[in-house]
Motif scaffolding. Structure first.
Motif, PDB file in Angstrom:
ATOM      1  N   ARG A   9       0.838  -1.196   0.000  1.00 18.83           N
ATOM      2  CA  ARG A   9       0.000   0.000   0.000  1.00 18.83           C
ATOM      3  C   ARG A   9       0.877   1.252   0.000  1.00 18.83           C
ATOM      4  NH1 ARG A   9      -2.713  -1.265   5.519  1.00 18.83           N
ATOM      5  NH2 ARG A   9      -0.498  -1.314   5.850  1.00 18.83           N
ATOM      6  N   PHE A  10       0.345   2.336  -0.462  1.00 21.12           N
ATOM      7  CA  PHE A  10       1.082   3.602  -0.440  1.00 21.12           C
ATOM      8  C   PHE A  10       1.508   3.938   0.988  1.00 21.12           C
ATOM      9  CE2 PHE A  10       1.296   8.239  -0.111  1.00 21.12           C
ATOM     10  CZ  PHE A  10       2.261   8.509  -1.070  1.00 21.12           C
ATOM     11  N   THR A  11       0.666   3.631   1.965  1.00 18.37           N
ATOM     12  CA  THR A  11       0.986   3.942   3.362  1.00 18.37           C
ATOM     13  C   THR A  11       2.113   3.069   3.912  1.00 18.37           C
ATOM     14  OG1 THR A  11      -0.696   2.424   4.212  1.00 18.37           O
ATOM     15  CG2 THR A  11      -1.362   4.710   3.874  1.00 18.37           C
ATOM     16  N   THR A  13       5.022   3.045   2.645  1.00 24.14           N
ATOM     17  CA  THR A  13       6.279   3.710   2.294  1.00 24.14           C
ATOM     18  C   THR A  13       6.717   4.664   3.403  1.00 24.14           C
ATOM     19  OG1 THR A  13       5.132   5.482   1.120  1.00 24.14           O
ATOM     20  CG2 THR A  13       5.796   3.568  -0.177  1.00 24.14           C
ATOM     21  N   TYR A  65       6.971   0.995  -3.587  1.00 27.38           N
ATOM     22  CA  TYR A  65       5.536   0.980  -3.852  1.00 27.38           C
ATOM     23  C   TYR A  65       5.311   0.800  -5.353  1.00 27.38           C
ATOM     24  CZ  TYR A  65       0.826   2.843  -4.451  1.00 27.38           C
ATOM     25  OH  TYR A  65      -0.476   3.014  -4.797  1.00 27.38           O
ATOM     26  N   GLY A  66       4.216   0.143  -5.717  1.00 28.82           N
ATOM     27  CA  GLY A  66       3.820   0.052  -7.115  1.00 28.82           C
ATOM     28  C   GLY A  66       4.155  -1.257  -7.802  1.00 28.82           C
TER      29      GLY A  66
END
Length: 134
Positions: A9-11, A13, A65-66
């Protein structure tokens, strides 16, 4: 070997744009469920017979991320009352982290380690980490 693939998830990072290193032990714990199910098939906490004695994590590469991640979970060692769970975290075909959890087969009533039954050893053996595949 057990395998779990997921998207961070972005969170997950940190300020540097990397996956925060504190997530890895949490992700490793979640990926240990298939091993836990060998001991406690329904994962009922009232039937729990394992305790965590030690964990370690080694970081080999940066994670971002990603891109999907895969956790590979193995049995690293089987003793008479304890065993190791060895895990690797992969992203883009690169091993980014590895770690070991030492688990003890434990009786909460007596507060002592207990022998791992042969039936469970037999179920764990196909998942032993193969050094030749590393």
């Amino acid at each position: 070997m057990f395998s779990q693939t997921f998207s961070p998830r972005f969170t997950d990072t940190d300020a540097l744009g990397h996956i925060n290193n504190t997530n890895v032990p949490i992700w490793f714990e979640g990926a240990r469920d298939p091993v836990f199910k060998l001991f406690i098939p329904d994962l009922d906490p009232k039937k729990w017979n394992l305790i965590l004695a030690k964990i370690d994590v080694t970081f080999h590469a940066q994670m971002h991320y990603g891109s999907e991640m895969e956790i590979k979970t193995y049995i690293g060692r089987i003793g008479s009352t304890s065993f190791n769970i060895y895990q690797e975290l992969w992203q883009k075909e690169v091993k980014c982290a590895s770690g070991t959890a030492v688990m003890v087969h434990f009786c909460y009533e007596t507060q002592k380690p207990q022998q791992i039954p042969q039936q469970l050893i037999t179920e764990m053996e196909p998942h032993l980490f193969n050094l030749n595949s590393a």
